[in-house]
Scaffold this active site. Structure first.
Site, PDB file in Angstrom:
ATOM      1  CB  ALA C  73      -0.911  -0.007   1.218  1.00 29.80           C
ATOM      2  N   GLY C  75       0.662   3.698  -2.105  1.00 27.47           N
ATOM      3  CA  GLY C  75      -0.195   4.868  -2.271  1.00 27.47           C
ATOM      4  C   GLY C  75       0.386   5.884  -3.230  1.00 27.47           C
ATOM      5  CG  ASN C 130      -2.302   2.616 -12.175  1.00 30.02           C
ATOM      6  OD1 ASN C 130      -3.307   1.903 -12.084  1.00 30.02           O
ATOM      7  ND2 ASN C 130      -1.467   2.782 -11.164  1.00 30.02           N
ATOM      8  CB  CYS C 133      -3.700   2.520  -8.239  1.00 28.98           C
ATOM      9  SG  CYS C 133      -2.680   2.366  -6.774  1.00 28.98           S
ATOM     10  CE  LYS C 170      -0.521  -2.581 -13.718  1.00 25.30           C
ATOM     11  NZ  LYS C 170       0.809  -2.303 -13.164  1.00 25.30           N
ATOM     12  CB  ILE C 196      -3.921  -8.438 -13.521  1.00 23.85           C
ATOM     13  CG1 ILE C 196      -2.994  -9.325 -12.693  1.00 23.85           C
ATOM     14  CG2 ILE C 196      -4.733  -9.249 -14.464  1.00 23.85           C
ATOM     15  CD1 ILE C 196      -3.674 -10.402 -11.851  1.00 23.85           C
ATOM     16  N   GLY C 250       3.287 -11.987 -10.978  1.00 17.71           N
ATOM     17  CA  GLY C 250       4.010 -13.115 -10.410  1.00 17.71           C
ATOM     18  C   GLY C 250       4.986 -13.806 -11.321  1.00 17.71           C
ATOM     19  N   GLY C 271       7.488  -7.489 -12.016  1.00 19.78           N
ATOM     20  CA  GLY C 271       7.217  -6.639 -10.863  1.00 19.78           C
ATOM     21  C   GLY C 271       7.873  -7.130  -9.605  1.00 19.78           C
ATOM     22  CB  THR C 272       6.393  -9.000  -6.763  1.00 17.60           C
ATOM     23  OG1 THR C 272       5.230  -8.179  -6.723  1.00 17.60           O
ATOM     24  CG2 THR C 272       6.760  -9.402  -5.344  1.00 17.60           C
TER      25      THR C 272
HETATM   26  C1  LIG Z   1       5.350  -2.203  -4.351  1.00 17.79           C
HETATM   27  C2  LIG Z   1       4.489  -2.146  -5.572  1.00 17.79           C
HETATM   28  C3  LIG Z   1       4.172  -0.922  -6.132  1.00 17.79           C
HETATM   29  C4  LIG Z   1       3.368  -0.843  -7.254  1.00 17.79           C
HETATM   30  N1  LIG Z   1       3.086   0.385  -7.805  1.00 17.79           N
HETATM   31  C5  LIG Z   1       2.358   0.445  -8.943  1.00 17.79           C
HETATM   32  C6  LIG Z   1       2.129   1.676  -9.594  1.00 17.79           C
HETATM   33  O1  LIG Z   1       2.583   2.733  -9.171  1.00 17.79           O
HETATM   34  N2  LIG Z   1       1.376   1.686 -10.734  1.00 17.79           N
HETATM   35  C7  LIG Z   1       0.860   0.538 -11.269  1.00 17.79           C
HETATM   36  O2  LIG Z   1       0.217   0.594 -12.324  1.00 17.79           O
HETATM   37  N3  LIG Z   1       1.087  -0.659 -10.700  1.00 17.79           N
HETATM   38  C8  LIG Z   1       1.811  -0.720  -9.556  1.00 17.79           C
HETATM   39  N4  LIG Z   1       2.050  -1.960  -8.977  1.00 17.79           N
HETATM   40  C9  LIG Z   1       1.495  -3.153  -9.594  1.00 17.79           C
HETATM   41  C10 LIG Z   1       2.520  -3.855 -10.504  1.00 17.79           C
HETATM   42  O3  LIG Z   1       2.919  -3.012 -11.549  1.00 17.79           O
HETATM   43  C11 LIG Z   1       1.946  -5.143 -11.090  1.00 17.79           C
HETATM   44  O4  LIG Z   1       0.814  -4.846 -11.865  1.00 17.79           O
HETATM   45  C12 LIG Z   1       1.529  -6.141 -10.021  1.00 17.79           C
HETATM   46  O5  LIG Z   1       2.387  -6.068  -8.910  1.00 17.79           O
HETATM   47  C13 LIG Z   1       1.515  -7.586 -10.523  1.00 17.79           C
HETATM   48  O6  LIG Z   1       2.757  -7.984 -11.007  1.00 17.79           O
HETATM   49  P1  LIG Z   1       3.868  -8.745 -10.105  1.00 17.79           P
HETATM   50  O7  LIG Z   1       3.185  -9.869  -9.431  1.00 17.79           O
HETATM   51  O8  LIG Z   1       4.928  -9.155 -11.056  1.00 17.79           O
HETATM   52  O9  LIG Z   1       4.365  -7.723  -9.124  1.00 17.79           O
HETATM   53  C14 LIG Z   1       2.851  -2.022  -7.836  1.00 17.79           C
HETATM   54  C15 LIG Z   1       3.177  -3.265  -7.277  1.00 17.79           C
HETATM   55  C16 LIG Z   1       3.985  -3.342  -6.169  1.00 17.79           C
HETATM   56  C17 LIG Z   1       4.299  -4.689  -5.597  1.00 17.79           C
END
Ligand SMILES: Cc1cc2nc3c(=O)[nH]c(=O)nc-3n(C[C@H](O)[C@H](O)[C@H](O)COP(=O)(O)O)c2cc1C
Ligand SMILES: Cc1cc2nc3c(=O)[nH]c(=O)nc-3n(C[C@H](O)[C@H](O)[C@H](O)COP(=O)(O)OP(=O)(O)OC[C@H]3O[C@@H](n4cnc5c(N)ncnc54)[C@H](O)[C@@H]3O)c2cc1C
Ligand SMILES: Cc1cc2nc3c(=O)[nH]c(=O)nc-3n(C[C@H](O)[C@H](O)[C@H](O)COP(=O)(O)OP(=O)(O)OC[C@H]3O[C@@H](n4cnc5c(N)ncnc54)[C@H](O)[C@@H]3O)c2cc1C
Ligand SMILES: Cc1cc2nc3c(=O)[nH]c(=O)nc-3n(C[C@H](O)[C@H](O)[C@H](O)COP(=O)(O)O)c2cc1C
Ligand code: FES
Ligand code: FES
Lengths: 284, 313, 313, 284
Positions: C73, C75, C130, C133, C170, C196, C250, C271-272
């Protein structure tokens, strides 16, 4: 439908030996008194990966041998192929580590009351449960012939001591690196005729079991095969491990291979129906 | 504290000695688990969703393991209502088990018939109405995904079941607004909600380069989905603080169960973790009790929804 | 095959040398990752969603690890549009990185302004909008959760960005029907969709007996959600076979990435998994290439959506 | 905002020693030449749980000591408390196992150019980075006093050799099992006066750092503290590890403690604002 195995127990078993043999790991575990309840064809279900693992499902492994050892008490031996992450974890498990396992599970091979001429057919690690079976058949004065096949020599599991209970043993490999080049099914018809086989037991990949079923039907022989379906629980609660099987009433149903199997009559199975439910399958 | 800990809970008019239930579809017919512990140990056994007719379910492969979870597409394989009433329910009653029957229909009329027949069976202490199975023929038919269909199914059940038998609507997390669906089923007469059913997911086999499951999609369960489930329970409790909630989704320990209780669950169902550990439900039962006592609760019900208390408490 | 493998991909009018992108919010400003590999190695860098004004984001705790995943979160903490254009974008352009700017608005008008200002910046090859969010003030404001708001935001962007710059919407998985939302944003002018964003989740701290995150709920990401993400990509590809899809959720290995490609993703965001392995994106880039070549593909685009082929192929 | 550490590398480091010391594990890893780049206050980020782990985030650990060993080459030593599943996994990691780590990370303690009288305050395993710091200060002819506190004796980490670089060392424990009964903050004021302390360095639980900050402000002393916020990545890309910190321009911002810290000036931090963003915090 199925009579549920009431003897299964969940235990922590210590690994007392873990040896690489060809492409497999031969793993021995100390399980206590419950070893006495094990019959050839039973299997174990093992929790893999430890406490922080992302693997949430148990893995099934046939029991290669169960015995009461004078030193170690009840022991169970497994033959494990490092296939995916769970089986690889088990193969890498260090000596003395404790394994969460449930055993004995599943229907065992049926042993004839009278002496018969039996042919045992194994593919890859599918040979594992056949050695215990051979011993049981020998004890009933059966004649036991064995055919083991695999893609290559390192994938044939046939320990010296295992051979003692068989009257004959033939190997086949796809690449000819051991025994006859070709598949097990290619040598079976001749064997059946030559050795006056009355019953076939088999364990191995599903395609092999299907091929053996075809031969058994041709010759009008009983064929007890131990099937290998993807299993999530091993104890009958998840319904993932089903196969379409014709019952005595002639009706085909999706049976759980973990409790109605893994040993099933080959000709009762509706083979090669993967990814579709045959139209004749009824109910549950 | 000198009084013994009071572990009992209630779902509508039914009182259970403890809040631990099996999750529908994750305990077979009960017989399979009975070799590991007496079924009377649990608050209740929730049966696999039963349909009117016998069903052979989906083709295999029906499952795929996923990180901290699994996909399943069993497709509600089961004996059908008649055989279920003939064999499964009497056996459970003989054991002394409290049974909550999960019912699933293809049509609104099915739900009506199922409820009418189940209501009077021995040992049945509640009906869970599965309007959220993602493994039905037509994904458009997931009743719980739309307020109108959810309402219709629940009204059909309510019309056929008196106030003495609690009916619990099992909801899908695959919706934009689960609180809206919860409100709808309560309006339609539900005495409680079960949260959550599986999330719709897919695994692609990188060898065959096709979806792993024969049915392509399946339901995602296990610890992976726990945060989604806890959120759903919390949201519904916040909106409907008096509504009994059965919480589930990836509970593998007393610690996990406690999260659901604090979020607002009056009962806890154990699903996928039974596949990894047949004794999960009884183990979690005692773990949760210990944790609650350690935290100074004298009764289970005091802990339900405790995470919603005011900031300064 | 004697020709070298063609790894390039296109998103609308933009061609990228390879399909591997960072996921928004998971690569800082780019500078932080640049010490581990040159940013030009990736198809593009997707920036953290930028808002009009500087934002300090949410209070801590902002994260919780979950089984095979995490909740966050943050934000949308960020410097705001002016400083972003002044500092971050020129730095990325200097590196030679291809930049896809993620924009996030509180109002439809915000999206219009953000798009207009970003469109002409150096190095920018696309805009990811985006609208999904889960960490905005008012959860009702998640544009992607409702067709009307999703449409309005995308129309505002499209009006301000010419056909030479692809705009990608997105989407959130927290909806009843993601295909419906995808259709809506395409109608509104989106050139592609990113699937997603995180799932809304919650963790309860069993010690404090309150939600772990200061903001209570957070977005669930990581391998736990992969089956949900693959399903979303597959469904949208099935319904809109020509729509460019950026797949994420993921992905930690080339194997995982391949699932998304086969399901229909024309690009892949990491991402993560970058948190667990700073070199995840470049590692996955080479792992995926190897897997595709092993399977006999001579170009990346031949593999996109391959899991949808007819049964007998 | 922050100048990013450009020297960090991701390596596989072998565990060459893992010993239980009181409530902690003292773990030594072979890291090669990079050991030379490490400064007191830097930390490492470690991937925990192995390939099939459900833990997806790195864990941060302060570097207790970095050195070039004539036998083992570059080594790094950590002091790890088995807290949750990740740190417990690390404590149980067998000898010779390979650990995926990123190092060196974060801003180090600032070392004065002139000799000063320094007070080093540590809580629990927070003492770990202070011994390397003490050595560095000693090398600059500083006077180094140390106060270490913990709940109980087994949680005081103070190896014999570490004491060499200090001029004095005081222990406090909540239960009185070692040294003075009470908290570190209770003994600091007297020490400051007695030893004419000019700068305070601290590392330990956030509540302790806050208490030390209060004292440092009272006495008008510089106070470099190494904070400990929940971190997901350790390298600045996730924004989870922020604290509200006042900058030189007087404006408070949410700064990433992994790259703008962990060492920060105590009085710049807006303490005890957990779960809310103070209204004065601006932008990013
Ligand atoms: C810490 C963190 C911050 C994120 N910030 C944003 C963001 O600013 N804008 C956005 O579109 N998605 C954001 N996401 C979502 C990721 O871009 C991605 O859509 C989501 O985490 C799924 O992919 P993953 O499992 O590979 O992380 C964020 C995810 C994480 C974990
Ligand atoms: C009755 C029975 C007896 C078996 N006996 C042996 C044996 O003696 N030696 C041996 O090496 N292997 C045996 N297997 C196969 C063994 O269970 C699988 O190799 C193992 O489950 C694969 O797990 P994994 O984590 O390595 O692979 P993964 O592919 O990562 O497994 C993923 C998931 O699929 C399931 N799965 C995958 N392949 C199989 C499979 N072939 N059978 C069942 N489930 C599968 C796993 O249980 C797991 O849930 C047996 C299987 C069954 C059903
Ligand atoms: C800069 C820094 C230096 C540290 N130095 C040391 C040290 O020298 N020795 C030592 O024993 N510990 C140290 N810690 C704390 C150590 O990182 C945590 O104990 C560890 O992350 C807990 O992980 P776990 O899996 O055991 O616990 P869990 O509670 O299971 O962790 C769950 C998640 O929360 C995060 N988390 C939980 N507690 C902390 C925490 N206190 N700090 C940061 N992240 C946390 C973890 O990274 C993980 O993502 C340090 C932390 C930081 C930030
Ligand atoms: C194999 C399997 C079969 C299931 N069958 C049913 C079912 O018949 N009816 C139902 O309402 N839910 C069914 N579910 C969903 C579970 O009851 C439960 O809601 C879900 O799995 C989440 O809990 P868990 O993560 O603890 O498994 C099934 C789940 C699994 C894994
Ligand atoms: S493996 Fe679960 S029912 Fe057979
Ligand atoms: S831990 Fe990720 S930014 Fe600091």
């Amino acid at each position: 439908m199925s009579s549920i195995n009431k003897r299964a127990q969940q235990i922590m078993a210590e690994i007392i030996s873990n040896k690489k043999v060809g492409a497999y790991h031969h793993i021995t575990l100390s399980v206590g008194e419950i070893a006495q309840l094990i019959r050839p064809g039973n299997f174990v279900a093992i929790a893999v990966g430890g406490a922080d693992s992302r693997m949430v499902l148990r893995r099934a492994f046939a029991i290669y041998k169960a015995s009461m050892d004078p030193l170690d008490g009840g022991i169970v031996e497994l033959v494990v192929a490092p296939h995916g992450s769970g089986s690889t974890w088990l193969c890498n498990a260090p000596l003395h580590s404790k394994i969460d396992m449930i055993l004995p599970l599943g229907k065992a091979f049926g042993i004839p009351v009278e002496p018969v001429n039996a042919l045992l057919v194994g593919g890859g690690y599918g040979s594992a449960p056949l050695f215990g079976l051979a011993e049981a058949l020998k004890a009933k004065q059966c004649n036991v012939d064995m055919v083991l096949g695999a893609s290559t020599a390192s994938k044939i599991y046939a320990p010296q001591e295992g051979k003692r209970s068989t009257n004959s043993m033939i190997f086949t490999t796809d690449d000819g690196s051991l025994g006859i080049e070709g598949m097990v099914s290619s040598v079976i018809p001749e064997l059946i005729e030559k050795n006056k086989i009355e019953i076939i037991y088999s364990c191995g990949p599903m395609a092999m079991l299907e091929a053996v079923t075809k031969i058994s039907v041709e010759f009008g022989l009983q064929h007890q095969c131990a099937v290998e379906e993807s299993m999530a629980c091993g104890i009958g609660v998840c319904m993932t491990c089903v196969l379409p099987v014709r019952g005595e009433d002639g009706v085909a149903r999706m049976l759980r291979t973990c409790i109605d199997g893994p040993v099933m009559e080959g000709s009762d199975i509706l083979w090669n129906t993967g990814r579709t439910v045959p139209s004749e399958v009824w109910g549950a | 504290m000198s009084l013994p800990f009071n572990y009992s809970t209630s779902l509508g008019t039914t009182t259970l000695p403890n809040p631990i239930l099996t999750a529908s579809g994750c305990a077979g017919s009960g017989k399979e688990l009975a070799q590991f512990f007496p079924l009377t140990e649990l608050g209740a056994i929730v049966t696999k969703s039963i349909m009117l007719k016998p069903r052979s379910g989906r083709a295999t492969p029906r499952m795929a393991e996923t990180p901290s979870g699994m996909l399943n597409a069993i497709g509600l394989q089961g004996p059908g209502l008649d055989l279920f009433i003939e064999n499964d329910l009497p056996w459970l009653a003989d054991q002394g088990a409290r049974t909550i029957v999960s019912i699933a229909g293809e049509t609104v009329e099915d739900y009506a018939v199922l409820a009418r027949r189940i209501r009077t069976q021995p040992g049945v202490v509640g009906i869970e109405v599965n309007i959220s199975c993602p493994n039905v023929e037509n994904r458009g038919l997931v009743f719980a995904c739309h307020p109108d269909t959810a309402r219709a199914a629940m009204e059909a059940v309510r019309r056929n079941v008196g106030g003495d038998m609690p009916i619990i609507a099992k909801l899908s997390p695959d919706v934009t607004d689960i609180v809206q669906i919860a409100r709808t089923v309560v309006d339609a007469g539900a005495d409680g909600v079960a949260l959550i059913n599986t999330l719709l997911g897919m695994v692609i086999d990188t060898r065959t380069m096709r979806p792993r499951l024969a049915q392509k999609t399946g339901g995602l369960s296990g610890p992976a989905i726990r945060p989604v489930a806890v959120r759903a329970v919390y949201q519904v409790r916040e909106a409907l603080p008096n509504l009994p909630i059965v919480g589930m989704g990836g509970i593998t320990s007393g610690q996990d169960a406690l999260e659901f209780v604090l979020a607002g669950a009056q009962a806890i169902s154990i699903g996928t973790s039974t596949f990894g550990d047949p004794q999960a439900a009884t183990r979690i039962k005692s773990e949760l009790e210990t944790l609650l006592i350690e935290r100074g609760f004298s009764s289970f019900s005091d802990a339900v929804g405790y995470a919603h208390r005011a900031e300064n408490v």
